[in-house]
Design a protein around this motif. Structure first.
Motif, PDB file in Angstrom:
ATOM      1  N   CYS A   5       0.866  -1.187   0.000  1.00 19.78           N
ATOM      2  CA  CYS A   5       0.000   0.000   0.000  1.00 19.78           C
ATOM      3  C   CYS A   5       0.901   1.235   0.000  1.00 19.78           C
ATOM      4  CB  CYS A   5      -0.895  -0.011   1.240  1.00 19.78           C
ATOM      5  SG  CYS A   5      -1.861   1.496   1.473  1.00 19.78           S
ATOM      6  N   PHE A   6       0.624   2.155  -0.885  1.00 21.51           N
ATOM      7  CA  PHE A   6       1.427   3.370  -0.991  1.00 21.51           C
ATOM      8  C   PHE A   6       1.336   4.195   0.303  1.00 21.51           C
ATOM      9  CE2 PHE A   6       1.984   7.856  -2.135  1.00 21.51           C
ATOM     10  CZ  PHE A   6       3.252   7.809  -2.688  1.00 21.51           C
ATOM     11  N   TYR A   7       0.193   4.172   0.984  1.00 20.47           N
ATOM     12  CA  TYR A   7      -0.026   5.008   2.159  1.00 20.47           C
ATOM     13  C   TYR A   7       0.599   4.397   3.421  1.00 20.47           C
ATOM     14  CZ  TYR A   7      -2.487   7.716   5.725  1.00 20.47           C
ATOM     15  OH  TYR A   7      -2.791   8.506   6.790  1.00 20.47           O
ATOM     16  N   CYS A   8       0.221   3.159   3.748  1.00 20.59           N
ATOM     17  CA  CYS A   8       0.678   2.549   5.004  1.00 20.59           C
ATOM     18  C   CYS A   8       1.884   1.633   4.834  1.00 20.59           C
ATOM     19  CB  CYS A   8      -0.457   1.791   5.687  1.00 20.59           C
ATOM     20  SG  CYS A   8      -0.928   0.259   4.831  1.00 20.59           S
ATOM     21  N   GLU A   9       2.235   1.333   3.605  1.00 25.23           N
ATOM     22  CA  GLU A   9       3.381   0.508   3.234  1.00 25.23           C
ATOM     23  C   GLU A   9       3.281  -0.937   3.714  1.00 25.23           C
ATOM     24  OE1 GLU A   9       6.936   2.621   4.375  1.00 25.23           O
ATOM     25  OE2 GLU A   9       6.606   4.147   2.832  1.00 25.23           O
ATOM     26  N   ARG A  10       2.080  -1.379   4.094  1.00 22.71           N
ATOM     27  CA  ARG A  10       1.888  -2.790   4.441  1.00 22.71           C
ATOM     28  C   ARG A  10       1.658  -3.588   3.171  1.00 22.71           C
ATOM     29  NH1 ARG A  10      -2.971  -2.634   8.503  1.00 22.71           N
ATOM     30  NH2 ARG A  10      -3.643  -1.537   6.681  1.00 22.71           N
ATOM     31  N   VAL A  11       2.039  -4.793   3.194  1.00 18.10           N
ATOM     32  CA  VAL A  11       1.879  -5.680   2.049  1.00 18.10           C
ATOM     33  C   VAL A  11       0.404  -6.078   1.944  1.00 18.10           C
ATOM     34  CG1 VAL A  11       2.498  -7.956   1.118  1.00 18.10           C
ATOM     35  CG2 VAL A  11       4.234  -6.563   2.266  1.00 18.10           C
ATOM     36  N   PHE A  12      -0.079  -6.121   0.713  1.00 17.45           N
ATOM     37  CA  PHE A  12      -1.447  -6.570   0.485  1.00 17.45           C
ATOM     38  C   PHE A  12      -1.506  -8.080   0.683  1.00 17.45           C
ATOM     39  CE2 PHE A  12      -1.443  -2.686  -2.170  1.00 17.45           C
ATOM     40  CZ  PHE A  12      -2.532  -2.047  -1.601  1.00 17.45           C
ATOM     41  N   ARG A  17      -9.107  -5.217   0.156  1.00 12.48           N
ATOM     42  CA  ARG A  17      -9.759  -4.436  -0.901  1.00 12.48           C
ATOM     43  C   ARG A  17      -8.818  -3.288  -1.255  1.00 12.48           C
ATOM     44  NH1 ARG A  17     -15.835  -3.401   0.623  1.00 12.48           N
ATOM     45  NH2 ARG A  17     -15.877  -2.957  -1.591  1.00 12.48           N
ATOM     46  N   LYS A  18      -8.562  -3.151  -2.554  1.00 11.98           N
ATOM     47  CA  LYS A  18      -7.596  -2.163  -3.024  1.00 11.98           C
ATOM     48  C   LYS A  18      -8.289  -1.041  -3.796  1.00 11.98           C
ATOM     49  CE  LYS A  18      -3.979  -5.564  -4.071  1.00 11.98           C
ATOM     50  NZ  LYS A  18      -3.106  -6.033  -5.152  1.00 11.98           N
ATOM     51  N   SER A  19      -7.650   0.129  -3.744  1.00 10.97           N
ATOM     52  CA  SER A  19      -7.981   1.246  -4.627  1.00 10.97           C
ATOM     53  C   SER A  19      -6.707   1.534  -5.404  1.00 10.97           C
ATOM     54  CB  SER A  19      -8.376   2.489  -3.835  1.00 10.97           C
ATOM     55  OG  SER A  19      -9.603   2.306  -3.185  1.00 10.97           O
ATOM     56  N   LYS A  20      -6.859   1.837  -6.676  1.00 10.73           N
ATOM     57  CA  LYS A  20      -5.691   2.116  -7.502  1.00 10.73           C
ATOM     58  C   LYS A  20      -5.919   3.431  -8.241  1.00 10.73           C
ATOM     59  CE  LYS A  20      -2.632   0.022 -10.884  1.00 10.73           C
ATOM     60  NZ  LYS A  20      -2.317  -1.163 -11.680  1.00 10.73           N
ATOM     61  N   TYR A  21      -4.915   4.309  -8.153  1.00 14.32           N
ATOM     62  CA  TYR A  21      -4.985   5.572  -8.871  1.00 14.32           C
ATOM     63  C   TYR A  21      -3.566   5.996  -9.210  1.00 14.32           C
ATOM     64  CZ  TYR A  21      -6.297  10.220 -10.272  1.00 14.32           C
ATOM     65  OH  TYR A  21      -6.482  11.349 -11.004  1.00 14.32           O
ATOM     66  N   ASN A  22      -3.351   6.480 -10.432  1.00  9.51           N
ATOM     67  CA  ASN A  22      -2.025   6.902 -10.923  1.00  9.51           C
ATOM     68  C   ASN A  22      -0.972   5.813 -10.714  1.00  9.51           C
ATOM     69  OD1 ASN A  22      -2.711   9.359 -11.967  1.00  9.51           O
ATOM     70  ND2 ASN A  22      -1.911  10.573 -10.265  1.00  9.51           N
ATOM     71  N   ASN A  23      -1.354   4.579 -11.013  1.00 10.17           N
ATOM     72  CA  ASN A  23      -0.466   3.424 -10.877  1.00 10.17           C
ATOM     73  C   ASN A  23       0.013   3.192  -9.451  1.00 10.17           C
ATOM     74  OD1 ASN A  23      -0.580   2.655 -13.601  1.00 10.17           O
ATOM     75  ND2 ASN A  23       0.985   4.183 -14.121  1.00 10.17           N
ATOM     76  N   LEU A  24      -0.666   3.750  -8.477  1.00  9.44           N
ATOM     77  CA  LEU A  24      -0.358   3.517  -7.069  1.00  9.44           C
ATOM     78  C   LEU A  24      -1.513   2.735  -6.458  1.00  9.44           C
ATOM     79  CD1 LEU A  24       0.930   7.069  -6.094  1.00  9.44           C
ATOM     80  CD2 LEU A  24       2.310   5.070  -6.673  1.00  9.44           C
TER      81      LEU A  24
END
Length: 184
Positions: A5-12, A17-24
């Motif tokens: 996760c770009f925000y919390c840096e934990r591994v999925f 449930r994921k959100s994806k925006y600007n390839n992040l």
């Protein structure tokens, strides 16, 4: 290799449930509004630098435009600017007869807009000769405290229009052009 996760840096992990925006990629609960810090569930605004704002916060920040005449909000964003202030098209009307002025020529009097007919009837100066009012923008001549249409400012002897300042006033208080004054 699992992504983070770009925000919390934990591994999925499976089931996240994921959100994806600007390839992040973000955990859905990590994709948050930079203003209210609540998870973004629907529409949002990209603020740059990987920051986003939910549409509710954006609406609160948007400038509310109010009509200078009725003080109501101008919701559709279309208005007439009168004296630097926004006015609904349905509020911009002749101060006297209330005819809408949006696509008409109007004249101001005492800081209020008037349609040309109302202004002419109520306030326009009249010609000292023919007594017709001067429409807005009409060229006039002034003599003393009287106003004249250009075509009404004539020599009392020959009837020619006096276009220059070269005329005299005879003993009977009549305007006489230079040509006629030199003959007399």
């Amino acid at each position: 290799m699992s992504s983070k996760c770009f925000y919390c840096e934990r591994v999925f992990v499976n089931g996240d449930r994921k959100s994806k925006y600007n390839n992040l990629e973000y955990h859905q609960e990590c994709f948050r509004c930079s203003t209210c810090n609540q998870p973004i569930k629907q529409s949002f605004y990209n603020l740059g630098n990987d920051e986003y704002r939910c549409s509710d916060c954006q609406k609160k920040l948007d400038v509310v435009i109010k009509c200078a005449r009725c003080s109501q909000e101008i919701e559709d964003g279309s208005y007439i600017e009168y004296k630097g202030e926004p006015v609904h098209a349905n509020c911009f009307a002749c101060y006297s007869c209330e005819q809408l002025l949006g696509k008409m020529l109007y004249v101001e009097h005492d800081d209020q807009p008037y349609c040309v007919p109302c202004h002419m009837e109520q306030f326009a100066q009249a010609c000292a000769v023919c007594q017709r009012s001067f429409p807005p923008g009409t060229s006039t001549r002034k003599f003393g405290d009287q106003y004249f249409h250009i075509e009404c400012f004539r020599c009392f002897h020959c009837g020619k229009i006096i276009l220059t300042k070269n005329y005299v006033i005879n003993d009977d208080q009549q305007r006489v052009c230079d040509m006629c004054s030199s003959i007399s």
